[in-house]
Design a protein around this motif. Structure first.
Motif, PDB file in Angstrom:
ATOM      1  N   VAL A  53       0.821  -1.173   0.049  1.00 58.31           N
ATOM      2  CA  VAL A  53       0.066  -0.081  -0.105  1.00 58.31           C
ATOM      3  C   VAL A  53       0.735   1.174   0.056  1.00 58.31           C
ATOM      4  O   VAL A  53       0.613   2.143  -0.671  1.00 58.31           O
ATOM      5  N   GLU A  54       2.056   1.100   0.628  1.00 57.26           N
ATOM      6  CA  GLU A  54       2.860   2.340   0.794  1.00 57.26           C
ATOM      7  C   GLU A  54       3.397   2.585  -0.637  1.00 57.26           C
ATOM      8  O   GLU A  54       3.608   3.804  -1.217  1.00 57.26           O
ATOM      9  N   ASN A  55       3.711   1.490  -1.305  1.00 58.97           N
ATOM     10  CA  ASN A  55       4.432   1.448  -2.771  1.00 58.97           C
ATOM     11  C   ASN A  55       3.256   2.092  -3.722  1.00 58.97           C
ATOM     12  O   ASN A  55       3.704   2.980  -4.440  1.00 58.97           O
ATOM     13  N   ILE A  56       1.954   1.837  -3.497  1.00 58.28           N
ATOM     14  CA  ILE A  56       1.006   2.277  -4.219  1.00 58.28           C
ATOM     15  C   ILE A  56       0.713   3.630  -4.136  1.00 58.28           C
ATOM     16  O   ILE A  56       0.630   4.484  -5.142  1.00 58.28           O
ATOM     17  N   TRP A  57       0.663   4.221  -3.105  1.00 55.39           N
ATOM     18  CA  TRP A  57       0.525   5.613  -2.636  1.00 55.39           C
ATOM     19  C   TRP A  57       1.833   6.457  -3.278  1.00 55.39           C
ATOM     20  O   TRP A  57       1.773   7.535  -3.741  1.00 55.39           O
ATOM     21  N   GLY A  63       2.780  10.334  -9.772  1.00 55.95           N
ATOM     22  CA  GLY A  63       2.295  10.546 -10.978  1.00 55.95           C
ATOM     23  C   GLY A  63       1.522   9.241 -12.028  1.00 55.95           C
ATOM     24  O   GLY A  63       1.095   9.491 -13.037  1.00 55.95           O
ATOM     25  N   ARG A  64       2.142   8.198 -11.377  1.00 54.12           N
ATOM     26  CA  ARG A  64       1.670   6.702 -12.052  1.00 54.12           C
ATOM     27  C   ARG A  64       0.162   6.999 -11.804  1.00 54.12           C
ATOM     28  O   ARG A  64      -0.625   7.416 -10.960  1.00 54.12           O
ATOM     29  N   THR A  65      -0.681   6.407 -12.725  1.00 60.03           N
ATOM     30  CA  THR A  65      -2.065   6.213 -12.719  1.00 60.03           C
ATOM     31  C   THR A  65      -2.528   5.262 -11.633  1.00 60.03           C
ATOM     32  O   THR A  65      -1.506   4.316 -11.337  1.00 60.03           O
ATOM     33  N   ILE A 107       7.676  18.093  -1.571  1.00 58.29           N
ATOM     34  CA  ILE A 107       7.055  18.643  -0.488  1.00 58.29           C
ATOM     35  C   ILE A 107       7.033  20.283  -0.425  1.00 58.29           C
ATOM     36  O   ILE A 107       5.629  20.597  -0.122  1.00 58.29           O
ATOM     37  N   ASP A 108       7.830  20.724  -0.913  1.00 54.24           N
ATOM     38  CA  ASP A 108       7.762  22.218  -0.813  1.00 54.24           C
ATOM     39  C   ASP A 108       6.810  22.764  -1.832  1.00 54.24           C
ATOM     40  O   ASP A 108       5.967  23.754  -1.585  1.00 54.24           O
ATOM     41  N   LYS A 109       6.609  21.917  -2.932  1.00 52.52           N
ATOM     42  CA  LYS A 109       5.462  22.067  -3.970  1.00 52.52           C
ATOM     43  C   LYS A 109       4.151  21.737  -3.360  1.00 52.52           C
ATOM     44  O   LYS A 109       3.191  22.496  -4.014  1.00 52.52           O
ATOM     45  N   ASP A 110       4.153  20.697  -2.644  1.00 57.93           N
ATOM     46  CA  ASP A 110       2.744  19.846  -2.315  1.00 57.93           C
ATOM     47  C   ASP A 110       1.868  19.937  -3.287  1.00 57.93           C
ATOM     48  O   ASP A 110       0.824  20.335  -3.081  1.00 57.93           O
ATOM     49  N   PRO A 111       2.323  19.469  -4.321  1.00 55.07           N
ATOM     50  CA  PRO A 111       1.383  19.406  -5.672  1.00 55.07           C
ATOM     51  C   PRO A 111       0.046  18.464  -5.335  1.00 55.07           C
ATOM     52  O   PRO A 111      -0.092  17.699  -4.446  1.00 55.07           O
ATOM     53  N   THR A 112      -1.020  18.636  -6.031  1.00 53.33           N
ATOM     54  CA  THR A 112      -2.020  18.172  -5.927  1.00 53.33           C
ATOM     55  C   THR A 112      -1.902  16.486  -6.570  1.00 53.33           C
ATOM     56  O   THR A 112      -1.265  16.324  -7.592  1.00 53.33           O
ATOM     57  N   VAL A 113      -2.435  15.453  -6.060  1.00 59.58           N
ATOM     58  CA  VAL A 113      -2.370  14.063  -6.349  1.00 59.58           C
ATOM     59  C   VAL A 113      -3.892  13.715  -6.586  1.00 59.58           C
ATOM     60  O   VAL A 113      -4.809  14.089  -5.811  1.00 59.58           O
ATOM     61  N   VAL A 114      -4.199  13.383  -8.101  1.00 55.32           N
ATOM     62  CA  VAL A 114      -5.401  13.028  -8.183  1.00 55.32           C
ATOM     63  C   VAL A 114      -5.630  11.491  -8.276  1.00 55.32           C
ATOM     64  O   VAL A 114      -4.675  10.805  -8.533  1.00 55.32           O
ATOM     65  N   LEU A 115      -6.547  10.929  -7.397  1.00 55.98           N
ATOM     66  CA  LEU A 115      -6.929   9.641  -7.051  1.00 55.98           C
ATOM     67  C   LEU A 115      -8.106   9.232  -7.815  1.00 55.98           C
ATOM     68  O   LEU A 115      -9.136  10.022  -7.768  1.00 55.98           O
ATOM     69  N   THR A 119     -14.910   2.643  -6.953  1.00 56.21           N
ATOM     70  CA  THR A 119     -16.150   2.786  -6.050  1.00 56.21           C
ATOM     71  C   THR A 119     -16.157   4.269  -5.563  1.00 56.21           C
ATOM     72  O   THR A 119     -17.486   4.719  -5.673  1.00 56.21           O
ATOM     73  N   MET A 120     -15.382   4.732  -5.137  1.00 62.46           N
ATOM     74  CA  MET A 120     -15.508   5.968  -4.654  1.00 62.46           C
ATOM     75  C   MET A 120     -15.385   7.386  -5.559  1.00 62.46           C
ATOM     76  O   MET A 120     -15.557   8.555  -5.269  1.00 62.46           O
ATOM     77  N   GLY A 121     -14.881   7.107  -6.706  1.00 62.68           N
ATOM     78  CA  GLY A 121     -14.886   8.207  -7.739  1.00 62.68           C
ATOM     79  C   GLY A 121     -13.435   8.809  -7.732  1.00 62.68           C
ATOM     80  O   GLY A 121     -12.475   8.324  -7.168  1.00 62.68           O
ATOM     81  N   SER A 122     -13.534  10.054  -8.213  1.00 66.14           N
ATOM     82  CA  SER A 122     -12.036  10.640  -8.245  1.00 66.14           C
ATOM     83  C   SER A 122     -11.932  11.695  -7.154  1.00 66.14           C
ATOM     84  O   SER A 122     -13.103  12.191  -6.701  1.00 66.14           O
ATOM     85  N   LEU A 123     -10.750  12.024  -6.543  1.00 69.44           N
ATOM     86  CA  LEU A 123     -10.232  12.847  -5.529  1.00 69.44           C
ATOM     87  C   LEU A 123      -9.298  13.447  -5.868  1.00 69.44           C
ATOM     88  O   LEU A 123      -8.181  12.920  -6.272  1.00 69.44           O
ATOM     89  N   GLU A 124      -9.117  14.809  -5.618  1.00 66.05           N
ATOM     90  CA  GLU A 124      -7.779  15.383  -5.523  1.00 66.05           C
ATOM     91  C   GLU A 124      -7.512  15.763  -4.136  1.00 66.05           C
ATOM     92  O   GLU A 124      -8.280  16.208  -3.183  1.00 66.05           O
ATOM     93  N   THR A 125      -6.228  15.502  -3.835  1.00 65.77           N
ATOM     94  CA  THR A 125      -5.731  15.519  -2.563  1.00 65.77           C
ATOM     95  C   THR A 125      -4.176  16.201  -2.693  1.00 65.77           C
ATOM     96  O   THR A 125      -3.503  16.011  -3.633  1.00 65.77           O
ATOM     97  N   SER A 126      -3.544  16.741  -1.651  1.00 63.75           N
ATOM     98  CA  SER A 126      -2.031  16.984  -1.525  1.00 63.75           C
ATOM     99  C   SER A 126      -1.301  15.877  -1.165  1.00 63.75           C
ATOM    100  O   SER A 126      -1.568  14.790  -0.639  1.00 63.75           O
ATOM    101  N   ILE A 127       0.064  16.166  -1.418  1.00 66.92           N
ATOM    102  CA  ILE A 127       1.017  14.894  -0.913  1.00 66.92           C
ATOM    103  C   ILE A 127       0.924  14.685   0.311  1.00 66.92           C
ATOM    104  O   ILE A 127       0.955  13.651   0.891  1.00 66.92           O
ATOM    105  N   SER A 128       0.719  15.933   1.068  1.00 64.53           N
ATOM    106  CA  SER A 128       0.413  15.922   2.470  1.00 64.53           C
ATOM    107  C   SER A 128      -0.566  14.926   2.955  1.00 64.53           C
ATOM    108  O   SER A 128      -0.579  14.152   3.808  1.00 64.53           O
ATOM    109  N   GLY A 129      -1.705  15.162   2.367  1.00 67.16           N
ATOM    110  CA  GLY A 129      -2.942  14.221   2.475  1.00 67.16           C
ATOM    111  C   GLY A 129      -2.533  12.774   2.306  1.00 67.16           C
ATOM    112  O   GLY A 129      -3.161  11.998   2.948  1.00 67.16           O
ATOM    113  N   ALA A 130      -1.981  12.542   1.445  1.00 69.60           N
ATOM    114  CA  ALA A 130      -1.612  11.130   1.061  1.00 69.60           C
ATOM    115  C   ALA A 130      -0.830  10.598   2.053  1.00 69.60           C
ATOM    116  O   ALA A 130      -0.829   9.240   2.404  1.00 69.60           O
ATOM    117  N   ILE A 131       0.228  11.346   2.574  1.00 69.43           N
ATOM    118  CA  ILE A 131       1.354  10.776   3.514  1.00 69.43           C
ATOM    119  C   ILE A 131       0.444  10.573   4.544  1.00 69.43           C
ATOM    120  O   ILE A 131       0.840   9.605   5.475  1.00 69.43           O
TER     121      ILE A 131
END
Length: 170
Positions: A53-57, A63-65, A107-115, A119-131
């Motif tokens: 799971v850590e590898n997936i995140w 930027g991988r899908t 981390i300084d850029k803290d870009p958006t990650v699109v998930l 079943t839950m759909g699409s979500l945008e979060t920050s790297i901070s949120g992912a971590i």
């Protein structure tokens, strides 16, 4: 200079993973793959799950899908299933090194990650949120390992965030 809170949380996650891995290495070798009636059928399966799971995140962070990340995970799982705890320790150290480089560059850029969840759909979060999710997920499953160890008449080890803070202050 104070460390970025996201880097601090990831460092805690690394410390907690290493703390539980160190404990597992102290126990009889058969404990790691022993079948047990719990949320997972063995400690090895929990350790593998945390790793995958850590590898997936981190695949998503770079930027991988979701499909690419899941395909990579599907290839990893059977390879990890046969590893012993010493081999997993080495793999975790490699993964951690790679992930720290990713975080240091982003981390300084803290870009958006699109998930994109099936079943839950699409979500945008920050790297901070992912971590934050990676750390929370790891904490939950390290707790599973502690429960499993107690079921097998072994003790776990303290790996709470406050224990990390005390450890870091020494």
């Amino acid at each position: 200079m104070e460390k970025h809170p996201t880097l601090e949380m990831y460092d805690y996650n690394v410390w907690a993973n290493q703390t539980i891995i160190h404990r597992l290495k102290e126990l009889p070798k058969d404990i790691y793959h022993k079948d047990i009636q719990s949320g997972f059928s063995s400690v090895a399966k929990v350790v593998t799950h945390i790793y995958v799971v850590e590898n997936i995140w981190f695949d998503l962070i770079v930027g991988r899908t979701r499909n690419e990340a899941k395909a990579s995970a599907a290839q990893l799982e059977p390879l990890l299933a046969i590893k012993d705890i010493e081999e997993m320790d080495a793999l975790y150290r490699e993964l951690t090194s790679k992930n720290k480089m990713v975080l240091a560059s982003q981390i300084d850029k803290d870009p958006t990650v699109v998930l994109d969840h099936p079943t839950m759909g699409s979500l945008e979060t920050s790297i901070s949120g992912a971590i934050f999710h990676v750390v929370n997920h790891g904490s939950y499953h390290r707790g599973n390992i502690g429960t499993m160890l107690r079921q097998m008449d072994h003790t776990s080890v303290l790996q709470d965030y406050v224990a990390y803070l005390y450890n870091e202050s020494k």
